[in-house]
Design an enzyme around this catalytic site. Sequence first.
Site, PDB file in Angstrom:
ATOM      1  N   VAL A 117      16.273  37.057  59.194  1.00 21.43           N
ATOM      2  CA  VAL A 117      16.148  37.279  60.637  1.00 21.43           C
ATOM      3  C   VAL A 117      17.275  36.584  61.383  1.00 21.43           C
ATOM      4  O   VAL A 117      17.890  35.642  60.886  1.00 21.43           O
ATOM      5  CB  VAL A 117      14.786  36.779  61.160  1.00 21.43           C
ATOM      6  N   LEU A 166      25.365  39.838  55.139  1.00 20.19           N
ATOM      7  CA  LEU A 166      25.525  40.018  56.579  1.00 20.19           C
ATOM      8  C   LEU A 166      24.887  38.881  57.368  1.00 20.19           C
ATOM      9  O   LEU A 166      25.430  38.424  58.381  1.00 20.19           O
ATOM     10  CB  LEU A 166      24.930  41.362  57.004  1.00 20.19           C
ATOM     11  N   LYS A 167      23.727  38.406  56.914  1.00 20.83           N
ATOM     12  CA  LYS A 167      23.059  37.306  57.617  1.00 20.83           C
ATOM     13  C   LYS A 167      23.905  36.038  57.571  1.00 20.83           C
ATOM     14  O   LYS A 167      24.065  35.327  58.578  1.00 20.83           O
ATOM     15  CB  LYS A 167      21.685  37.063  56.993  1.00 20.83           C
ATOM     16  N   VAL A 168      24.456  35.720  56.421  1.00 21.00           N
ATOM     17  CA  VAL A 168      25.309  34.539  56.295  1.00 21.00           C
ATOM     18  C   VAL A 168      26.533  34.678  57.196  1.00 21.00           C
ATOM     19  O   VAL A 168      26.976  33.712  57.836  1.00 21.00           O
ATOM     20  CB  VAL A 168      25.707  34.328  54.821  1.00 21.00           C
ATOM     21  N   THR A 170      26.694  36.326  60.061  1.00 25.45           N
ATOM     22  CA  THR A 170      26.314  36.103  61.463  1.00 25.45           C
ATOM     23  C   THR A 170      26.091  34.616  61.740  1.00 25.45           C
ATOM     24  O   THR A 170      26.428  34.124  62.828  1.00 25.45           O
ATOM     25  CB  THR A 170      25.063  36.906  61.856  1.00 25.45           C
TER      26      THR A 170
END
Length: 324
Positions: A117, A166-168, A170
């Site tokens: 998230v 992608l989370k890392v 962001t």
Amino acid sequence: MEVGFVGLGNVGSKLAGSLLRNGHDLTVLDLDQSLVSDFVARGAKSASTPAELMRLSDVVITCLPSPAASAATVRAMLPVAGPGKTWMEMSTTDVDVMKDLAAQMAAEGGSAVECPVSGGCHRADTGNISIFAGCDRATFERVLPLLTTLGRRVLHTGDIGSASVLKVMTNYLATANLLTLCEALVTMKAAGIDLNTTYEAIRISSGTSFVHETESQVILNGSRDISFTMDLVKKDIGLFQKIAAAAGVPLEISPLLIDIFEDGIARYGERELSPNIIRRLEDATGLSILAPGFPAQMTDEEPEAPGHEVVPKGQGVNKYHGKL
């Protein structure tokens, strides 16, 4: 659908709260029994082990502080993770660990979804947080109703591994933004510019960002509280550096961010709130970066609303959706 949830910390408790608030049958597990008791008092059930939780649930969600904690939990669930069982990982984790655990889950006949998230604890609390989901499209379709309860904007990122990467990324960008905002606020204070005016100048200009409109406020309040700590920042930006190194990308800014947070941890402790990285500059200059009128904690003023899938620009036709 019976849902299990492991990890009732700063983010996990809010995500699990959204499930409970929206009528899902929920069973919870956490090392802190006081957190479990609070959820039981609000209508949830409890399990004593990860294996018991998986046995009782159709879907088990993990939201834990480290890849090691997630790996230990999932491996404890594997003996009872057969067909019809789904594991959803909502932590920010290592992509290689995620792929390995997903493969082990598939070998037992179950399914895995990585769904980290983004958007802050205050948005997790209202079900308005954003979610990246990595898995095959059929599994995504099956869990989408659950994801749109947990979050407002849900992006299917591709196969297992894509969401973690992608989370890392962001979190890396958010960290870089935090550090530049710290430098901007301290420099404006040193230059004699009013900090309330500085905040608004950034907010209404090309310099604004999500990080400014959240973290700058708690910095100026003095609480520095966004329920995120320096050790977690170091973990996330370290994961980003690992991805870049594996891909042969010679980053220049990333190593500097890591050095700054390692120094912050050495000075103030690994569990220090992450926006307090500004203390390095406050200590160096003798300036206090505070201003009146800002909140001690962020609250989400956007009302809770049903979530939806975010479709990337330029996508064509999908056999599950029709035209995208």
